[in-house]
Motif scaffolding. Structure first.
Motif, PDB file in Angstrom:
ATOM      1  N   ASN A   1       0.765  -1.155  -0.037  1.00 24.67           N
ATOM      2  CA  ASN A   1       0.138  -0.085   0.002  1.00 24.67           C
ATOM      3  C   ASN A   1       0.732   1.195   0.072  1.00 24.67           C
ATOM      4  O   ASN A   1       1.110   1.816   1.118  1.00 24.67           O
TER       5      ASN A   1
ATOM      6  N   ARG B   1      -7.861   6.109   0.114  1.00 26.81           N
ATOM      7  CA  ARG B   1      -8.009   4.603   0.126  1.00 26.81           C
ATOM      8  C   ARG B   1      -8.886   4.324  -1.304  1.00 26.81           C
ATOM      9  O   ARG B   1      -8.501   3.393  -1.944  1.00 26.81           O
TER      10      ARG B   1
ATOM     11  N   MET C   1      -1.276  -5.535  -3.057  1.00 23.53           N
ATOM     12  CA  MET C   1      -1.983  -4.458  -3.861  1.00 23.53           C
ATOM     13  C   MET C   1      -1.093  -4.011  -5.016  1.00 23.53           C
ATOM     14  O   MET C   1      -0.377  -5.050  -5.451  1.00 23.53           O
TER      15      MET C   1
ATOM     16  N   GLY D   1      -0.430  -0.888   5.706  1.00 25.30           N
ATOM     17  CA  GLY D   1      -1.215  -1.228   4.670  1.00 25.30           C
ATOM     18  C   GLY D   1      -2.711  -1.764   4.753  1.00 25.30           C
ATOM     19  O   GLY D   1      -3.615  -1.268   4.080  1.00 25.30           O
TER      20      GLY D   1
ATOM     21  N   VAL E   1      -5.927   3.805  -4.082  1.00 30.60           N
ATOM     22  CA  VAL E   1      -5.422   2.380  -3.787  1.00 30.60           C
ATOM     23  C   VAL E   1      -6.349   1.585  -4.537  1.00 30.60           C
ATOM     24  O   VAL E   1      -5.807   0.532  -5.245  1.00 30.60           O
TER      25      VAL E   1
ATOM     26  N   LEU F   1      -9.610  -2.436   3.278  1.00 28.49           N
ATOM     27  CA  LEU F   1      -9.156  -1.026   3.294  1.00 28.49           C
ATOM     28  C   LEU F   1     -10.401  -0.142   3.600  1.00 28.49           C
ATOM     29  O   LEU F   1     -10.033   0.866   4.129  1.00 28.49           O
TER      30      LEU F   1
END
Length: 288
Positions: free
Chosen positions: A13, A215, A42, A183, A218, A242
């Motif tokens: 992350n 977030r 990720m 993360g 991501v 997340l």
């Protein structure tokens, strides 16, 4: 006075890591300790590794190996192991491994699984990912082996990661601190987490930090890399964690394996069909 930023369980992350590093800089830390599990869940793992290289050029840094690092090391050694894209248990592993160079894995291979940090005028500090002797052994206080484990640790302060929960407890006269996860932290309301270990007049004290970060970016990056296709169930678990900070990958895996065993009598994670993963995920997350 000393200020040491302690970060664990980045899991790839990079957005959360960038946020934590920025905050640590603002607070004028003197050095960084990283407790393992740098990539694995990720998109674009090289972004995370590049951030770590940059911070190592600017600050004293100590790196510990986590169980995720062992995955990449062991996979390189085992040429017969197959990680299939498109499958929940192996798709994310296959994706991350494909992004790594031999020099990346060489770096992981050289990392110790634990170390003892020495600072003049302060008590020594044991650092590890899981426990000082096993990368995948959790030091959660509710585990029945914790008292026995304390007898093997030579320092009165231990910094550990692996179970992704900010925690500070004492057992048999020793203090165990988990800084939380950068993360994919648990019970964090979706915030990223790390810790600053303050040293003042010979005494250590922890400061837990939780931060908002982007977030959604991501998750978008994961979708741009098609991780929702390459590792469908794993993507859903990661996305939920997340956004909420609740229900770990390990919890889902246990439920999936239990259901598969009840229905098939088998206990092989790699052979579990996607419909089993989907049923458990839908039940836990109300996914459609």
């Amino acid at each position: 006075m000393k200020k040491i930023a302690v970060m664990a369980d980045i899991h790839g992350n990079s957005e959360a890591l960038r946020t934590c590093i920025h905050e640590a800089r603002k607070r004028k830390v003197d050095e960084f300790i990283f407790l393992g599990d740098y990539i694995g869940d990720m998109a674009s793992p090289q972004r995370t590794l590049e951030l770590l290289k940059q911070i190592e050029e600017q600050y004293p840094c100590t790196f510990i190996r986590g169980n995720k690092e062992n995955y990449w090391i062991d996979h390189r050694r085992n040429s017969d192991e197959v990680w299939e894209s498109g499958k929940t248990p192996t798709g994310m592993l296959a994706y991350n491994y494909s992004q790594l160079s031999n020099s990346d894995i060489n770096f992981f291979e050289k990392l110790p699984i634990s170390d003892i940090m020495h600072y003049d005028g302060y008590p020594d500090v044991t650092i590890c990912h899981g426990s000082p002797s096993k990368v995948n052994q959790s030091m959660r206080p509710d585990y029945d082996y914790i008292d026995e484990l304390m007898d093997e640790i030579p320092t009165d302060l231990v910094l550990c990661g692996h179970f992704h929960i900010q925690m500070n407890y004492k057992r048999k006269g020793k203090q165990i601190i988990n800084p939380g996860a950068v993360g994919v932290p648990l019970h964090s309301e979706g915030k990223t987490q790390f810790m600053i270990l303050h040293g003042n007049q010979g005494v250590w004290s922890p400061e837990f930090i939780s931060l908002h970060y982007d977030r959604e970016r991501v998750i978008k990056d994961m979708e741009l890399e098609k991780l929702d296709i390459k590792a469908p169930g794993w993507y859903k678990i990661t996305k939920h964690l997340l956004m909420t900070g609740e229900i770990s990958h390990a919890t889902v895996v246990r439920k999936v394996m239990d259901l598969y065993f009840r229905e098939s009598g088998k206990y092989d994670l790699d052979q579990i069909p996607e419909n089993i993963w989907n049923r458990v995920i839908e039940e836990l997350f109300s996914c459609k």
